[in-house]
Design an enzyme around this catalytic site. Structure first.
Site, short mmCIF file in Angstrom:
data_model
loop_
_atom_site.label_atom_id
_atom_site.label_comp_id
_atom_site.label_asym_id
_atom_site.label_seq_id
_atom_site.Cartn_x
_atom_site.Cartn_y
_atom_site.Cartn_z
NE ARG A 83 -1.38 1.26 4.29
CZ ARG A 83 -0.08 1.09 5.70
NH1 ARG A 83 0.47 0.00 4.89
NH2 ARG A 83 0.28 1.57 6.67
CG ASP A 118 -8.32 13.68 4.06
OD1 ASP A 118 -7.38 14.12 3.94
OD2 ASP A 118 -9.19 12.62 4.57
CB CYS A 127 -12.84 5.95 7.20
SG CYS A 127 -14.54 6.17 6.76
CB ALA A 144 -13.22 0.82 13.79
CD GLU A 196 -5.50 15.12 2.43
OE1 GLU A 196 -5.22 13.72 2.61
OE2 GLU A 196 -4.61 16.42 3.28
N1 DCP Z 1 -2.90 5.09 4.42
C1 DCP Z 1 -2.12 4.09 4.28
N2 DCP Z 1 -1.05 4.32 5.56
C2 DCP Z 1 -0.82 4.99 5.67
C3 DCP Z 1 -1.57 6.84 6.03
C4 DCP Z 1 -2.45 6.79 4.76
O1 DCP Z 1 -2.48 3.07 3.74
N3 DCP Z 1 0.66 5.13 6.70
C5 DCP Z 1 -4.00 4.98 3.06
C6 DCP Z 1 -5.28 4.81 3.72
C7 DCP Z 1 -5.87 5.70 3.89
C8 DCP Z 1 -5.62 6.43 2.81
O2 DCP Z 1 -4.68 6.55 2.91
O3 DCP Z 1 -7.62 5.34 3.91
C9 DCP Z 1 -6.36 8.04 2.93
O4 DCP Z 1 -5.42 8.40 4.51
P1 DCP Z 1 -5.82 9.36 5.62
O5 DCP Z 1 -4.28 9.78 6.12
O6 DCP Z 1 -6.41 10.30 4.89
O7 DCP Z 1 -7.04 7.87 6.66
P2 DCP Z 1 -7.98 7.71 6.19
O8 DCP Z 1 -9.00 8.53 5.17
O9 DCP Z 1 -8.84 6.20 6.21
O10 DCP Z 1 -9.29 8.55 7.40
P3 DCP Z 1 -9.30 10.07 7.77
O11 DCP Z 1 -11.11 9.77 7.50
O12 DCP Z 1 -9.02 10.41 9.32
O13 DCP Z 1 -8.95 11.01 6.69
CA CA Z 2 -5.95 11.96 3.50
CA CA Z 3 -8.57 10.23 4.24
#
Ligand code: DCP
Ligand code: CA
Ligand code: CA
Length: 669
Positions: free
Chosen positions: A98, A134, A137, A178, A234
């Site tokens: 990833r 943004d 999740c 979660a 984003e």
């Molecule tokens: N991601 C990942 N590993 C990381 C950072 C990000 O795999 N170290 C991936 C998974 C996330 C996506 O990128 O779903 C977007 O990262 P975000 O930091 O924006 O986190 P989320 O979108 O999951 O949560 P939020 O609702 O807090 O933005």
């Molecule tokens: Ca993000």
């Molecule tokens: Ca996000």
């Protein structure tokens, strides 16, 4: 107590494997959530702050053994895990990593958008309305498009076996249900399972994620003056002319319209931060989450925000702030710009000063890609040189393939290595653990036109480090476009350039120097030309005579600072001659490949000279370094000539970037 797989896998591997991963008991010291590494961009030394950038480089774990048998949401069956000693590892790694996806997603997506964006005029920087969007999740929201039955359940996305409570697979994303159980992005699946028995663990779906990102970008592109892509979930948009009256009400109304559009096109929730500049818009997203919007026109109402939440503040910067008792934006406002520059360097210091005041005048932009490459810091376990070579061949071919796909013509190669700095295995399965980092760059003598060119050059670099293959824990290959390679360049002519009077600022070299009082550099360090008895001078070997003459030509400036510690601190030292003496002393003392930091300091200093158009001193110092490191007959250890070439190439590149002219080794004669 261990489960029976341990026995079977150990037999297959022909050795006793680490039992911890097969333990039926809970881990004795479960990793606390607080210890999970910060997910924001880390800031070290002089690197630029990019408040719009958000990709981090955490380590990840991919259980390739599990992946081999993973289909949809079927229960997973454990197979023998694959590591770098297995041929084909690279292909599987790239398909499932990833972090690799996160760092290369732009290649596939953003250019299309960036091309379109070019036709839009770059917006102005005053009186603007900026939205930071943004997705909530993101990885979970995307996969739930396929599994709507889990919409209201606690869901995470990870590479992991469903019931494995010892799993050290990292959670890439967790939904807000979660999060109520205390689960966060970056947690280990095993620990999360302990917190929530009903946790649903779903797999990654990169194709679907790409698709969703494209849909998001299209909505934003079509409904804004300009869009800058930040990461796969984003983007920042300028909507200054779209929203006519710039009131909070109109802005919030437009944000709601966009959120509805995004939901309709992607099926996922987006949060929108609104502000008069990208910085405030980004801070506003924290208040918009989840699934809402927030208008922030002034930093004053968010002064309690922890500095760790500020863009550009990663692990290192946070530590530095904590050490001087700075915890919030309010605390940050108390620091003078001079102090900030002293701690974080010129650029970052003033960036933080402005951030603390909510000031951000940068325009949105989409930078063209000039580099390509990847770091594999997971699964690196070699037993033999042959295994390393097979792996590197695959890695070089893969990077070459990606370079072609991205339409790049690269001729600059950087190899990064991680050497294990511990005994045994790290806690994280096949992870890299705590490592010593090395990096070396070379200019290729032509554009990389095959994987083989990349392979051969990178093997030369790797071998020059002489790290036993068993100790390697991470390898990175990075290619850069560096202008045309042309060996028939005209000779340099710097005479037309007016020298600036910038003060060269040399920071430190890790050399044991004795404490020296101001103006009292001992003769053995660097004797002054005029101090040498002419009779004795004549008796010196020709080479030394020549060097002394060269040294005598260096500009004399007053020595300002006392060299205080064993690790000499050169801050504020401005005398080229003194610094040159130190650099030469350093060359003499080298018994092996130099410390990366020291190399950077030497190179930075030479860049500074080029920056001040002080080519004469720069070339003289290069020449002196060469004379110290490379014997006339070309004999001597390879690392010495590599060290010189690394310095030389970097100066050459810098000169090229500034003056579009290349150095020739002949210039040093
Ligand atoms: N991601 C990942 N590993 C990381 C950072 C990000 O795999 N170290 C991936 C998974 C996330 C996506 O990128 O779903 C977007 O990262 P975000 O930091 O924006 O986190 P989320 O979108 O999951 O949560 P939020 O609702 O807090 O933005
Ligand atoms: Ca993000
Ligand atoms: Ca996000």
């Amino acid at each position: 107590m261990v489960n029976s797989d341990w026995l079977v896998d150990s037999l297959n591997a022909n050795k006793l494997l680490d039992w911890k991963k097969y333990s039926l008991r809970k881990a004795e010291n479960p990793i606390s959530f607080a210890s999970v590494k910060s997910r924001s961009l880390s800031l070290t030394g002089e690197s630029d702050i990019d408040v719009l950038q958000d990709i981090d480089s955490d380590n990840e774990s991919i259980d390739l053994g599990l992946l081999a048998s993973q289909k949809g949401n079927q229960p997973l069956e454990r197979k023998k895990p694959m590591d770098s000693s297995c041929p084909g590892f690279i292909k599987t790694y790239f398909e499932h990593s990833r972090l690799h996806f996160l760092s290369t997603w732009k290649q596939d997506l953003v250019f299309e958008i960036a091309e379109k964006i070019k036709t839009k005029p770059v917006p102005k920087t005053t009186n603007r309305i900026v939205f930071h969007i943004d997705m909530d999740c993101f990885f979970v929201s995307v996969i739930l498009r396929k599994y709507p039955q889990y919409n209201d359940k606690p869901v995470v996305v990870a590479h992991s076996e469903k019931g494995d409570e010892n799993s050290t697979s990292e959670i890439a994303s967790c939904n807000y249900v979660a999060r109520k159980y205390g689960i966060t992005n970056g947690s280990f699946v095993g620990r999360a399972k302990e917190l929530c028995q009903d946790l649903v663990v779903l797999p990654y779906d990169f194709e679907e994620i790409k698709q969703c990102t494209t849909e998001l970008y299209n909505v934003l592109y079509e409904n804004s003056d300009y869009m800058q892509a930040i990461s796969c979930d984003e983007a920042v948009i300028d909507v200054s002319t779209v929203i006519k009256d710039h009131t909070p009400e109109s802005s919030l109304e437009y944000a709601e319209f966009l959120r509805t559009e995004i939901k309709a096109k992607t099926g996922c929730n987006a949060s929108v931060g609104i502000g008069p500049n990208p910085l405030l818009a980004r801070l506003a997203v924290n208040f918009a989450k989840p699934n809402s919007k927030y208008f922030l026109d002034d930093i004053e109402s968010v002064l309690d925000t922890p500095v760790g939440k500020l863009p550009g503040v990663g692990y290192q910067a946070k530590k530095k702030f904590a050490s001087i008792d700075i915890h919030t934006i309010k605390d940050l406002q108390t620091l003078q710009v001079g102090k900030l520059k002293q701690i974080f360097g010129e650029k970052n210091g003033s960036a933080f000063y402005n951030i603390a005041r909510g000031i951000d005048t940068r325009t949105l932009q989409n930078k063209a890609r000039q580099t390509i490459g990847s770091d594999v810091n997971w699964g690196i376990r070699f037993k033999t040189q042959d295994q390393l070579e097979i792996f590197m061949k695959e890695f070089a071919d893969e990077v070459f393939k990606r370079m072609k796909q991205a339409g790049l013509n690269c001729n600059h190669l950087t190899v990064k290595l991680k050497e294990r700095d511990y005994a045994g295995e790290p806690w994280k399965f096949l992870g890299c653990g705590k490592c010593k980092d090395y990096s070396k760059a070379v200019n290729l003598d032509r554009i990389a036109n095959s994987g083989d060119v990349i392979y051969k050059n990178s093997m030369n670099i790797i071998n020059s480090f002489k790290i036993p293959v068993q100790e390697l824990r991470g390898i990175g290959l990075h290619l850069k476009e560096n202008g045309k390679v042309d060996i028939k360049q005209p000779k340099l002519d710097f005479t037309k350039r007016k020298p600036k009077t910038k003060v060269a600022n040399f920071k430190r070299l890790k050399v044991d120097f004795p404490a020296v009082e101001v103006g009292n550099i001992p003769d053995y360090l660097i004797p002054s030309f005029s101090q040498i008895d002419p009779q004795i001078f004549k008796l010196l070997p020709k080479q030394i005579q020549k060097e002394q003459e060269e040294l005598a030509k260096l500009k004399k400036k007053p020595i300002k600072k006392r060299v205080e510690s064993k690790i000499a601190v050169f801050l504020d030292e401005t005398c080229v001659k003194t610094i040159t003496g130190w650099i030469l002393e350093w060359c003499e003392m080298l018994t092996d490949i130099p410390d990366t930091l020291d190399m950077k300091l030497v190179i930075d200093y030479l860049h500074d000279l080029v920056d001040c158009s002080d080519m004469e001193n720069c070339l003289t110092i290069l020449q002196l370094i060469r004379n110290r490191l490379i014997k006339k007959n070309g004999k001597g250890p390879a690392w010495k000539s590599d060290t010189f070439m690394e310095i030389y190439n970097s100066v050459d590149d810098f000169i090229y970037s500034k003056y579009s002219n290349r150095l020739r080794l002949l210039d040093l004669d």
